[in-house]
Design a protein around this motif. Structure first.
Motif, short mmCIF file in Angstrom:
data_model
loop_
_atom_site.label_atom_id
_atom_site.label_comp_id
_atom_site.label_asym_id
_atom_site.label_seq_id
_atom_site.Cartn_x
_atom_site.Cartn_y
_atom_site.Cartn_z
N ARG A 2 32.15 38.97 43.72
CA ARG A 2 31.22 39.45 44.74
C ARG A 2 29.90 38.66 44.67
O ARG A 2 29.65 37.96 43.68
N PRO A 3 29.06 38.76 45.69
CA PRO A 3 27.77 38.06 45.65
C PRO A 3 26.98 38.43 44.39
O PRO A 3 26.94 39.59 43.99
N GLY A 4 26.41 37.42 43.76
CA GLY A 4 25.65 37.63 42.54
C GLY A 4 26.47 37.52 41.27
O GLY A 4 25.94 37.57 40.17
N ALA A 5 27.78 37.38 41.40
CA ALA A 5 28.68 37.23 40.25
C ALA A 5 29.51 35.97 40.47
O ALA A 5 29.50 35.40 41.56
N SER A 6 30.21 35.54 39.43
CA SER A 6 31.05 34.35 39.60
C SER A 6 32.26 34.42 38.69
O SER A 6 32.23 35.03 37.62
N THR A 7 33.32 33.80 39.16
CA THR A 7 34.52 33.62 38.36
C THR A 7 34.48 32.17 37.89
O THR A 7 34.39 31.26 38.71
N PRO A 8 34.54 31.95 36.57
CA PRO A 8 34.42 30.58 36.07
C PRO A 8 35.64 29.73 36.45
O PRO A 8 36.77 30.10 36.17
N VAL A 9 35.38 28.61 37.11
CA VAL A 9 36.43 27.69 37.53
C VAL A 9 36.85 26.86 36.32
O VAL A 9 36.03 26.48 35.50
N GLY A 10 38.15 26.63 36.19
CA GLY A 10 38.62 25.78 35.11
C GLY A 10 40.02 26.10 34.66
O GLY A 10 40.73 26.90 35.28
N HIS A 11 40.42 25.47 33.57
CA HIS A 11 41.74 25.64 32.95
C HIS A 11 41.55 26.40 31.65
O HIS A 11 40.75 25.99 30.81
N TYR A 12 42.29 27.49 31.48
CA TYR A 12 42.08 28.37 30.32
C TYR A 12 43.41 28.81 29.72
O TYR A 12 44.42 28.93 30.41
N LEU A 13 43.37 29.10 28.42
CA LEU A 13 44.49 29.72 27.73
C LEU A 13 44.17 31.20 27.57
O LEU A 13 43.01 31.56 27.33
N PRO A 14 45.16 32.08 27.70
CA PRO A 14 44.92 33.51 27.46
C PRO A 14 44.38 33.72 26.05
O PRO A 14 44.83 33.08 25.10
N GLN A 15 43.40 34.62 25.92
CA GLN A 15 42.79 34.89 24.62
C GLN A 15 43.25 36.22 24.04
O GLN A 15 43.76 36.27 22.93
N THR A 16 43.03 37.31 24.78
CA THR A 16 43.42 38.63 24.30
C THR A 16 44.07 39.42 25.44
O THR A 16 43.87 39.11 26.61
N PHE A 17 44.81 40.45 25.05
CA PHE A 17 45.56 41.27 26.00
C PHE A 17 45.25 42.74 25.75
O PHE A 17 45.04 43.16 24.61
N SER A 18 45.28 43.52 26.82
CA SER A 18 45.13 44.96 26.70
C SER A 18 45.87 45.62 27.85
O SER A 18 45.49 45.45 29.01
#
Length: 120
Positions: A2-18
């Motif tokens: 949403r406005p004022g927030a951001s999703t970081p663009v890039g390539h990632y490996l999963p870190q943790t699960f819940s």
């Protein structure tokens, strides 16, 4: 996001699960089948509540940075990543290029064998 927030663009490996996560930042909002890939940013399902209808907002910029999914898709992804499990994977920069050691060899790490790519 949403406005004022951001999703970081890039390539990632999963870190943790819940499988049954609740946000400690956003009013205990449910984040079922969360796969965290950078800090507190995750892919996760959404649940409709008595007055809040997040499923209707899927596909719109409504999150604080997470990638929200339909409940069944989030569960399926969560289990699929778990089934693939961990193994030796190439380390990548956020722009998807291989990380190299001082001798020019691709660096590897033990991690989940899944790559999460976030595009603008």
């Amino acid at each position: 996001a949403r406005p004022g927030a951001s999703t970081p663009v890039g390539h990632y490996l999963p870190q943790t699960f819940s499988s049954d996560h609740y946000s400690s930042t956003y009013n205990n909002a449910p984040m079922p089948f969360a796969i965290f890939f950078v800090g507190d940013i995750a892919t996760h399902g959404v649940r409709d509540g008595a007055t809040v209808k997040p499923i209707a907002k899927l596909g719109t910029a409504a999150s604080a940075g997470c990638a929200r999914l339909e409940p069944q898709r989030a569960e399926d992804l969560f289990h699929l990543v778990g089934m693939l499990g961990k193994g030796t994977v190439d380390m990548l920069t956020r722009d998807g290029k291989p990380m190299l050691d001082s001798e020019g060899n691709i660096r590897t790490t033990e991690a989940y064998k899944t790559l999460i790519i976030v595009r603008p």
